[in-house]
Write a protein that holds these residues in place. Structure first.
Motif, PDB file in Angstrom:
ATOM      1  N   THR A  24      36.701  48.699  47.380  1.00 37.39           N
ATOM      2  CA  THR A  24      37.503  49.026  46.114  1.00 37.39           C
ATOM      3  C   THR A  24      39.791  49.613  46.514  1.00 37.39           C
ATOM      4  O   THR A  24      40.061  48.735  45.258  1.00 37.39           O
ATOM      5  CB  THR A  24      36.977  50.452  45.896  1.00 37.39           C
ATOM      6  N   CYS A  25      39.693  49.237  48.097  1.00 36.34           N
ATOM      7  CA  CYS A  25      41.018  49.489  48.351  1.00 36.34           C
ATOM      8  C   CYS A  25      41.631  48.207  47.790  1.00 36.34           C
ATOM      9  O   CYS A  25      42.992  48.396  47.875  1.00 36.34           O
ATOM     10  CB  CYS A  25      41.129  50.206  49.567  1.00 36.34           C
ATOM     11  N   HIS A  26      40.655  46.905  47.984  1.00 36.42           N
ATOM     12  CA  HIS A  26      41.501  45.523  48.161  1.00 36.42           C
ATOM     13  C   HIS A  26      41.226  45.330  46.462  1.00 36.42           C
ATOM     14  O   HIS A  26      41.849  44.114  46.495  1.00 36.42           O
ATOM     15  CB  HIS A  26      40.755  45.045  48.942  1.00 36.42           C
ATOM     16  N   ARG A  27      40.965  45.969  45.777  1.00 35.04           N
ATOM     17  CA  ARG A  27      40.552  45.012  44.460  1.00 35.04           C
ATOM     18  C   ARG A  27      41.376  46.257  43.718  1.00 35.04           C
ATOM     19  O   ARG A  27      41.953  47.038  43.285  1.00 35.04           O
ATOM     20  CB  ARG A  27      39.026  45.345  44.266  1.00 35.04           C
ATOM     21  N   SER A  28      42.616  44.703  42.757  1.00 35.30           N
ATOM     22  CA  SER A  28      43.080  45.464  41.489  1.00 35.30           C
ATOM     23  C   SER A  28      42.806  44.200  41.253  1.00 35.30           C
ATOM     24  O   SER A  28      42.954  42.665  41.160  1.00 35.30           O
ATOM     25  CB  SER A  28      44.279  45.800  42.236  1.00 35.30           C
ATOM     26  N   ILE A  29      43.616  44.283  39.455  1.00 37.11           N
ATOM     27  CA  ILE A  29      43.707  43.251  38.472  1.00 37.11           C
ATOM     28  C   ILE A  29      45.840  43.372  38.368  1.00 37.11           C
ATOM     29  O   ILE A  29      46.258  43.659  37.910  1.00 37.11           O
ATOM     30  CB  ILE A  29      43.177  43.231  37.583  1.00 37.11           C
ATOM     31  N   LYS A  30      45.642  42.230  39.075  1.00 43.28           N
ATOM     32  CA  LYS A  30      47.181  41.715  38.884  1.00 43.28           C
ATOM     33  C   LYS A  30      48.016  41.352  37.431  1.00 43.28           C
ATOM     34  O   LYS A  30      47.473  41.618  36.580  1.00 43.28           O
ATOM     35  CB  LYS A  30      47.541  40.158  39.780  1.00 43.28           C
ATOM     36  N   PRO A  31      49.320  41.793  36.782  1.00 41.05           N
ATOM     37  CA  PRO A  31      50.082  41.478  36.274  1.00 41.05           C
ATOM     38  C   PRO A  31      49.869  40.450  35.241  1.00 41.05           C
ATOM     39  O   PRO A  31      49.545  40.427  34.077  1.00 41.05           O
ATOM     40  CB  PRO A  31      51.437  43.003  36.278  1.00 41.05           C
ATOM     41  N   SER A  32      50.195  39.740  36.376  1.00 38.06           N
ATOM     42  CA  SER A  32      49.940  38.278  35.803  1.00 38.06           C
ATOM     43  C   SER A  32      48.573  37.272  35.424  1.00 38.06           C
ATOM     44  O   SER A  32      48.858  36.381  34.439  1.00 38.06           O
ATOM     45  CB  SER A  32      50.145  37.190  37.347  1.00 38.06           C
ATOM     46  N   ASN A  33      47.715  38.152  36.292  1.00 38.31           N
ATOM     47  CA  ASN A  33      46.402  38.221  35.937  1.00 38.31           C
ATOM     48  C   ASN A  33      45.882  38.293  34.465  1.00 38.31           C
ATOM     49  O   ASN A  33      44.523  37.671  33.520  1.00 38.31           O
ATOM     50  CB  ASN A  33      45.072  38.129  36.489  1.00 38.31           C
ATOM     51  N   LYS A  34      45.974  39.383  34.165  1.00 35.02           N
ATOM     52  CA  LYS A  34      46.228  40.160  32.881  1.00 35.02           C
ATOM     53  C   LYS A  34      45.808  39.198  31.255  1.00 35.02           C
ATOM     54  O   LYS A  34      45.157  38.720  31.400  1.00 35.02           O
ATOM     55  CB  LYS A  34      46.662  41.726  32.410  1.00 35.02           C
ATOM     56  N   GLU A  35      47.006  38.695  31.362  1.00 39.12           N
ATOM     57  CA  GLU A  35      46.648  37.712  30.292  1.00 39.12           C
ATOM     58  C   GLU A  35      45.899  36.630  29.802  1.00 39.12           C
ATOM     59  O   GLU A  35      45.096  35.997  29.110  1.00 39.12           O
ATOM     60  CB  GLU A  35      48.458  37.270  30.516  1.00 39.12           C
ATOM     61  N   THR A  36      46.131  35.933  31.724  1.00 40.39           N
ATOM     62  CA  THR A  36      44.707  35.030  31.584  1.00 40.39           C
ATOM     63  C   THR A  36      43.256  35.314  31.915  1.00 40.39           C
ATOM     64  O   THR A  36      42.664  35.048  30.958  1.00 40.39           O
ATOM     65  CB  THR A  36      44.643  34.537  33.197  1.00 40.39           C
ATOM     66  N   ILE A  37      43.101  36.890  31.599  1.00 42.75           N
ATOM     67  CA  ILE A  37      41.575  37.245  30.913  1.00 42.75           C
ATOM     68  C   ILE A  37      41.606  38.059  29.444  1.00 42.75           C
ATOM     69  O   ILE A  37      41.067  37.068  29.012  1.00 42.75           O
ATOM     70  CB  ILE A  37      42.163  38.706  32.000  1.00 42.75           C
ATOM     71  N   ASN A  38      43.255  37.994  29.661  1.00 46.01           N
ATOM     72  CA  ASN A  38      43.186  39.207  28.095  1.00 46.01           C
ATOM     73  C   ASN A  38      43.089  37.525  27.018  1.00 46.01           C
ATOM     74  O   ASN A  38      42.456  37.982  25.641  1.00 46.01           O
ATOM     75  CB  ASN A  38      44.259  39.151  27.324  1.00 46.01           C
ATOM     76  N   THR A  39      43.498  36.786  26.692  1.00 44.59           N
ATOM     77  CA  THR A  39      43.763  35.661  25.877  1.00 44.59           C
ATOM     78  C   THR A  39      43.267  35.046  25.793  1.00 44.59           C
ATOM     79  O   THR A  39      42.526  34.463  24.485  1.00 44.59           O
ATOM     80  CB  THR A  39      44.690  34.496  26.514  1.00 44.59           C
ATOM     81  N   PRO A  40      41.969  34.289  27.040  1.00 40.25           N
ATOM     82  CA  PRO A  40      40.629  33.843  26.184  1.00 40.25           C
ATOM     83  C   PRO A  40      39.822  34.263  25.995  1.00 40.25           C
ATOM     84  O   PRO A  40      39.129  33.743  25.485  1.00 40.25           O
ATOM     85  CB  PRO A  40      39.952  33.175  27.953  1.00 40.25           C
ATOM     86  N   HIS A  41      39.088  35.926  26.806  1.00 41.45           N
ATOM     87  CA  HIS A  41      38.684  36.345  25.792  1.00 41.45           C
ATOM     88  C   HIS A  41      38.838  36.911  24.342  1.00 41.45           C
ATOM     89  O   HIS A  41      37.811  37.054  24.176  1.00 41.45           O
ATOM     90  CB  HIS A  41      38.222  37.656  26.561  1.00 41.45           C
ATOM     91  N   ALA A  42      39.845  36.903  23.929  1.00 39.30           N
ATOM     92  CA  ALA A  42      40.565  37.155  22.393  1.00 39.30           C
ATOM     93  C   ALA A  42      39.935  36.012  21.661  1.00 39.30           C
ATOM     94  O   ALA A  42      39.549  36.133  20.414  1.00 39.30           O
ATOM     95  CB  ALA A  42      41.940  37.173  22.264  1.00 39.30           C
ATOM     96  N   VAL A  43      39.400  34.376  22.337  1.00 40.51           N
ATOM     97  CA  VAL A  43      38.872  33.919  20.856  1.00 40.51           C
ATOM     98  C   VAL A  43      37.473  33.013  21.720  1.00 40.51           C
ATOM     99  O   VAL A  43      37.194  32.524  21.147  1.00 40.51           O
ATOM    100  CB  VAL A  43      39.830  32.411  21.546  1.00 40.51           C
ATOM    101  N   GLY A  44      37.065  34.389  22.191  1.00 44.69           N
ATOM    102  CA  GLY A  44      35.660  34.184  22.587  1.00 44.69           C
ATOM    103  C   GLY A  44      34.549  33.606  24.326  1.00 44.69           C
ATOM    104  O   GLY A  44      33.641  33.846  23.828  1.00 44.69           O
ATOM    105  N   VAL A  45      35.818  33.288  24.687  1.00 51.00           N
ATOM    106  CA  VAL A  45      35.703  32.875  26.189  1.00 51.00           C
ATOM    107  C   VAL A  45      34.522  34.498  26.718  1.00 51.00           C
ATOM    108  O   VAL A  45      35.103  35.326  26.965  1.00 51.00           O
ATOM    109  CB  VAL A  45      36.148  32.289  26.641  1.00 51.00           C
ATOM    110  N   SER A  46      32.900  34.108  27.560  1.00 50.78           N
ATOM    111  CA  SER A  46      32.796  35.361  28.380  1.00 50.78           C
ATOM    112  C   SER A  46      33.471  35.136  29.363  1.00 50.78           C
ATOM    113  O   SER A  46      33.854  34.784  30.016  1.00 50.78           O
ATOM    114  CB  SER A  46      31.529  34.360  28.651  1.00 50.78           C
ATOM    115  N   THR A  47      33.135  36.325  29.954  1.00 49.56           N
ATOM    116  CA  THR A  47      33.652  36.860  30.953  1.00 49.56           C
ATOM    117  C   THR A  47      33.055  36.220  32.909  1.00 49.56           C
ATOM    118  O   THR A  47      34.021  36.300  32.925  1.00 49.56           O
ATOM    119  CB  THR A  47      33.164  38.722  31.084  1.00 49.56           C
ATOM    120  N   THR A  48      31.910  35.399  32.420  1.00 49.46           N
ATOM    121  CA  THR A  48      31.884  35.494  33.963  1.00 49.46           C
ATOM    122  C   THR A  48      32.119  33.612  33.572  1.00 49.46           C
ATOM    123  O   THR A  48      32.567  33.524  34.629  1.00 49.46           O
ATOM    124  CB  THR A  48      30.116  34.787  33.411  1.00 49.46           C
TER     125      THR A  48
END
Length: 388
Positions: A105-129
């Motif tokens: 857990t201590c070595h895991r975090s979502i970088k601020p730069s990756n949040k847009e990489t995650i949010n944008t495709p998810h908003a158009v229906g791309v699955s988390t996997t």
């Protein structure tokens, strides 16, 4: 080893990198502040496997990895502000796993730069996997992403919750309960996620419920009012009374504009209104909203809002407006002064012929733009002839 920083964070980051290279997790076990300055003067970081294994009486207990590992980094602060290592126990009484360190857990975090990489495709229906797989490829391996797939799911779930400040949710619920005590016909509903955290909320007062019984044939539903300080979609249901005045028929705050959210909201609104569906409903051209209305109101005529359609004019036909000064006059006549379908079609074709013959814009882009607006207007114009 000595750190010049006034904070112990620099030492913590150093120890965190060391722990990841060796292959174990760390956590802050204890700390102490100065009674004079209230600043930290003593901090102790330990291995996550410190402590004894606890006994559980549950049927399927979670595995406990505690084996009382004594590996420790003990830091103290000198009077001049520098931090130094007071005690360091290097040895662990268990195996370490450098290749699997990214799971801790201590070595895991979502970088601020990756949040847009995650949010944008998810908003158009791309699955988390799929998002996780793409991130793994761009980072040359899953171990280099910095987080796990479940961390991405938790992040997206958090994004779907209402972004209320501390205490606001409780204050809102208390207000609703008070209003319901004052008037038993006041209706409200709260949508919670799996962890019982607030997602969406809907409310409607007694007057609005009564107005709907009389003026509920045609309802407008819109989520473009994102003007509150929380930047959340405010979704009002609006009707028109016999004096051509708008009548509020309920409203909601939504955490996310998805089909499931709209289905929950529309079903809740329908329940508040006694199960009576409107004859016609006007909305913008949101696909999720369209799918939800089709599921909940199969017999209701769904039409597009004219205001949203006309917003496309500058986008699709901006060059035509610049080169033809009479275009908007003819266009408005076509839209606002056509009372039957045949009249609309005649004025529409005449307007196109004028533009083409004037050689203002005889290109495919013109016809594509006109078709986009035409089909939207066709859906809108059907509303006038099929409302009753």
């Amino acid at each position: 080893m000595v750190w010049n920083s006034n904070s112990h964070k620099e030492a913590y980051e150093f120890h965190l990198k060391y722990a990841k290279i060796i292959g174990f997790g760390i956590l802050r076990r204890s700390s102490r502040r100065s009674k004079i300055s209230n600043e930290f003067i003593d901090v102790k970081f330990v291995c996550t496997r410190l402590g004894s294994k606890r006994e559980s009486i549950s049927c399927n207990p979670r595995p406990c990895l505690k084996i009382d590992c004594k590996a420790t980094l003990h830091l103290k602060r000198r009077l001049e502000g520098k931090w130094y290592v007071y005690n360091f126990i290097k040895e662990h009484n268990h195996e370490v796993y450098p290749a699997q360190a990214h799971y801790f857990t201590c070595h895991r975090s979502i970088k601020p730069s990756n949040k847009e990489t995650i949010n944008t495709p998810h908003a158009v229906g791309v699955s988390t996997t799929k998002i996780f797989v793409v991130m793994a490829k761009s980072n040359n391996g899953y171990e280099n992403i910095g987080c796990l797939e479940k961390d991405i799911r938790n992040h997206l779930d958090k994004e779907k919750r209402l972004a209320l400040a501390s205490g606001d949710a409780s204050a809102m619920q208390e207000l609703f309960m008070h209003m319901q005590e004052e008037d038993s016909n006041f209706f409200y509903a709260i949508d919670l996620d799996e962890e019982q955290r607030l997602k969406n909320v809907f409310w409607v007062d007694a007057k609005s419920r009564e107005d709907y019984k009389i003026f509920g044939d045609v309802v407008s539903f819109d989520t473009t009012y994102i003007t509150n300080k929380y930047k959340m979609p405010f979704a009002p249901f609006i009707g028109v009374n016999n004096h051509f005045q708008t009548s509020l028929l309920g409203c909601a705050l939504l955490a996310h504009e998805t089909k499931s959210t709209f289905v929950w909201l529309i079903k809740t609104w329908l329940r508040a209104m006694g199960g009576k569906a409107p004859i016609s409903i006007l909305t913008n051209q949101d696909k999720a909203m369209k799918a939800a209305i089709s599921d909940v109101f199969p017999n209701t005529r769904h039409r597009f809002c004219l205001w949203h359609i006309l917003r496309k004019i500058l986008e699709k036909l901006g060059s035509v407006i610049k080169t033809n000064e009479h275009f908007m006059r003819d266009f408005n006549s076509c839209v606002y002064n056509s009372w039957v379908a045949e009249e609309f079609e005649y004025k529409w074709s005449t307007m196109i012929e004028k533009v083409v013959y004037a050689e203002c814009l005889n290109t495919m882009d013109f016809f594509v733009g006109m078709l986009c607006v035409f089909f939207d207007l066709l859906v809108f114009s059907m509303f006038h002839h099929s409302i009753y």
